[in-house]
Design a protein around this motif. Sequence first.
Motif, PDB file in Angstrom:
ATOM      1  N   GLY A   1      12.577  -6.817  -4.231  1.00  0.00           N
ATOM      2  CA  GLY A   1      13.190  -5.805  -5.054  1.00  0.00           C
ATOM      3  C   GLY A   1      13.870  -6.398  -6.276  1.00  0.00           C
ATOM      4  O   GLY A   1      13.316  -6.404  -7.376  1.00  0.00           O
ATOM      5  N   HIS A   2      15.081  -6.913  -6.084  1.00  0.00           N
ATOM      6  CA  HIS A   2      15.838  -7.425  -7.222  1.00  0.00           C
ATOM      7  C   HIS A   2      15.173  -8.643  -7.872  1.00  0.00           C
ATOM      8  O   HIS A   2      15.298  -8.832  -9.088  1.00  0.00           O
ATOM      9  N   SER A   3      14.483  -9.459  -7.099  1.00  0.00           N
ATOM     10  CA  SER A   3      13.812 -10.613  -7.703  1.00  0.00           C
ATOM     11  C   SER A   3      12.743 -10.147  -8.690  1.00  0.00           C
ATOM     12  O   SER A   3      12.568 -10.737  -9.759  1.00  0.00           O
ATOM     13  N   GLN A   4      12.031  -9.074  -8.353  1.00  0.00           N
ATOM     14  CA  GLN A   4      11.018  -8.531  -9.248  1.00  0.00           C
ATOM     15  C   GLN A   4      11.663  -7.844 -10.455  1.00  0.00           C
ATOM     16  O   GLN A   4      11.134  -7.893 -11.573  1.00  0.00           O
ATOM     17  N   ILE A   5      12.800  -7.224 -10.238  1.00  0.00           N
ATOM     18  CA  ILE A   5      13.519  -6.581 -11.339  1.00  0.00           C
ATOM     19  C   ILE A   5      13.984  -7.628 -12.345  1.00  0.00           C
ATOM     20  O   ILE A   5      13.858  -7.443 -13.564  1.00  0.00           O
ATOM     21  N   PHE A  30       8.709  -3.610 -14.835  1.00  0.00           N
ATOM     22  CA  PHE A  30       8.737  -3.428 -13.378  1.00  0.00           C
ATOM     23  C   PHE A  30       7.695  -2.392 -12.960  1.00  0.00           C
ATOM     24  O   PHE A  30       6.973  -2.584 -11.971  1.00  0.00           O
ATOM     25  N   THR A  31       7.613  -1.298 -13.699  1.00  0.00           N
ATOM     26  CA  THR A  31       6.659  -0.242 -13.368  1.00  0.00           C
ATOM     27  C   THR A  31       5.224  -0.729 -13.508  1.00  0.00           C
ATOM     28  O   THR A  31       4.373  -0.445 -12.661  1.00  0.00           O
ATOM     29  N   ARG A  32       4.953  -1.496 -14.562  1.00  0.00           N
ATOM     30  CA  ARG A  32       3.602  -2.025 -14.753  1.00  0.00           C
ATOM     31  C   ARG A  32       3.253  -3.050 -13.673  1.00  0.00           C
ATOM     32  O   ARG A  32       2.106  -3.118 -13.211  1.00  0.00           O
ATOM     33  N   MET A  33       4.238  -3.858 -13.271  1.00  0.00           N
ATOM     34  CA  MET A  33       4.024  -4.803 -12.173  1.00  0.00           C
ATOM     35  C   MET A  33       3.688  -4.049 -10.893  1.00  0.00           C
ATOM     36  O   MET A  33       2.803  -4.453 -10.124  1.00  0.00           O
ATOM     37  N   LEU A  34       4.389  -2.950 -10.670  1.00  0.00           N
ATOM     38  CA  LEU A  34       4.159  -2.142  -9.480  1.00  0.00           C
ATOM     39  C   LEU A  34       2.762  -1.531  -9.503  1.00  0.00           C
ATOM     40  O   LEU A  34       2.040  -1.549  -8.491  1.00  0.00           O
ATOM     41  N   GLN A  35       2.373  -1.005 -10.664  1.00  0.00           N
ATOM     42  CA  GLN A  35       1.029  -0.432 -10.782  1.00  0.00           C
ATOM     43  C   GLN A  35      -0.052  -1.486 -10.555  1.00  0.00           C
ATOM     44  O   GLN A  35      -1.056  -1.221  -9.884  1.00  0.00           O
ATOM     45  N   LYS A  36       0.154  -2.669 -11.114  1.00  0.00           N
ATOM     46  CA  LYS A  36      -0.815  -3.747 -10.936  1.00  0.00           C
ATOM     47  C   LYS A  36      -0.928  -4.143  -9.460  1.00  0.00           C
ATOM     48  O   LYS A  36      -2.035  -4.331  -8.937  1.00  0.00           O
ATOM     49  N   ILE A 137       1.900 -13.253   8.286  1.00  0.00           N
ATOM     50  CA  ILE A 137       2.886 -13.068   7.212  1.00  0.00           C
ATOM     51  C   ILE A 137       2.664 -14.141   6.149  1.00  0.00           C
ATOM     52  O   ILE A 137       2.761 -15.340   6.420  1.00  0.00           O
ATOM     53  N   LYS A 138       2.380 -13.714   4.924  1.00  0.00           N
ATOM     54  CA  LYS A 138       2.205 -14.624   3.803  1.00  0.00           C
ATOM     55  C   LYS A 138       3.023 -14.133   2.615  1.00  0.00           C
ATOM     56  O   LYS A 138       3.424 -12.977   2.567  1.00  0.00           O
ATOM     57  N   MET A 139       3.254 -15.023   1.677  1.00  0.00           N
ATOM     58  CA  MET A 139       3.927 -14.667   0.435  1.00  0.00           C
ATOM     59  C   MET A 139       2.873 -14.439  -0.643  1.00  0.00           C
ATOM     60  O   MET A 139       1.855 -15.141  -0.684  1.00  0.00           O
ATOM     61  N   LEU A 140       3.131 -13.474  -1.497  1.00  0.00           N
ATOM     62  CA  LEU A 140       2.199 -13.145  -2.563  1.00  0.00           C
ATOM     63  C   LEU A 140       2.867 -13.361  -3.913  1.00  0.00           C
ATOM     64  O   LEU A 140       3.933 -12.794  -4.185  1.00  0.00           O
ATOM     65  N   ASN A 141       2.253 -14.196  -4.743  1.00  0.00           N
ATOM     66  CA  ASN A 141       2.733 -14.433  -6.098  1.00  0.00           C
ATOM     67  C   ASN A 141       2.116 -13.380  -7.011  1.00  0.00           C
ATOM     68  O   ASN A 141       0.907 -13.392  -7.263  1.00  0.00           O
ATOM     69  N   ALA A 142       2.944 -12.464  -7.503  1.00  0.00           N
ATOM     70  CA  ALA A 142       2.429 -11.357  -8.315  1.00  0.00           C
ATOM     71  C   ALA A 142       1.941 -11.819  -9.681  1.00  0.00           C
ATOM     72  O   ALA A 142       1.216 -11.083 -10.364  1.00  0.00           O
TER      73      ALA A 142
END
Length: 337
Positions: A1-5, A30-36, A137-142
Amino acid sequence: GHSQIFRAYYSPAARRRTVRGKPVGAIYIFTRMLQKLIKQHKPDYLICVLDPKGPTFRNEIYAEYKANRGEMPEDLRDQIPVIIQMLEGFEIPIAQVKGFEADDVIATLAKQSADHDVEVRIVSKDKDLKQLLEPHIKMLNADDDSEYGLEQLKEELGVTPEQFIDIQALAGDSVDNIPGAKGIGIKTAAQLIQEFGSMEEVLKNAESIKQPKRRENLIAFREEAELSKTLVTIKPDVPGVKLDKKAAKYHEPQKEKLLPLVAELNFKSVAKDFGWEDEMSTAAEAQSPDQKAGGSGKAAGSRKEKKARGSQSSLFGDVPEPAAPKVDKALIKAAED
């Protein structure tokens, strides 16, 4: 959440975007990252986890925990309530628990996913979350859509997720003001854990370590290392947190809920991705003057009086201290105790 913000806020593109003189860059990115994320990964379930206001249980253990952190930039703080509105417009549940960090809630939900036969991708580059890795469980680099799992951790540091906690404890973390054992960095800590297996064994055998300075630091800062392990260990059993697949199920946002916000923000590319670009102008015109920014005089005053205390009268008017976001009760149930 906040890390992406924060990632959105510090994006160079965010600095150039305003609406009627008010910064909206973090909201937009943030919105475009979410859409992607949604477009490329097509998640079955999606949850946004946020840090709560105020101290957490770690501050009770160590008062100096994160004491060196600065205040959130004011122009970002003013955008947080609108980001919350955007998440609500997407109908993505928000998980937030007072007294616990977002990492703890993420851990709790991720660990519960095994009982629901759910593959988890934690959208973050935060190294602290490496201790949560499991086969599912893995981490995803956006940024580049790469995944980081058990194999990558083994290749990078030669340890397991449990041992990674010990590496963090020995090395400490200046960002979070976690002391660790002075003079012991990540690489040295990894070597020690590979050799001895655990932090406890490293400290137990500290006097036999050949390198004088390393030996002295491990002996001198034993208590700090032990404290640090408590601080860096993410709690996977936050009281009252329950993974509800029905609440977390992702679905396309409802146009009537999201489009008015997108139109007021003038996020044309966001609307275009949903196929709503032809309706942007209609949605913007449909808003009453009271809903638009820049209201003044009695009209603005009366709106504020009618609003609930602490709420936002306009996306681009005076934004008060943001209230804690509404938490989806079906997802996070308050502990009865």
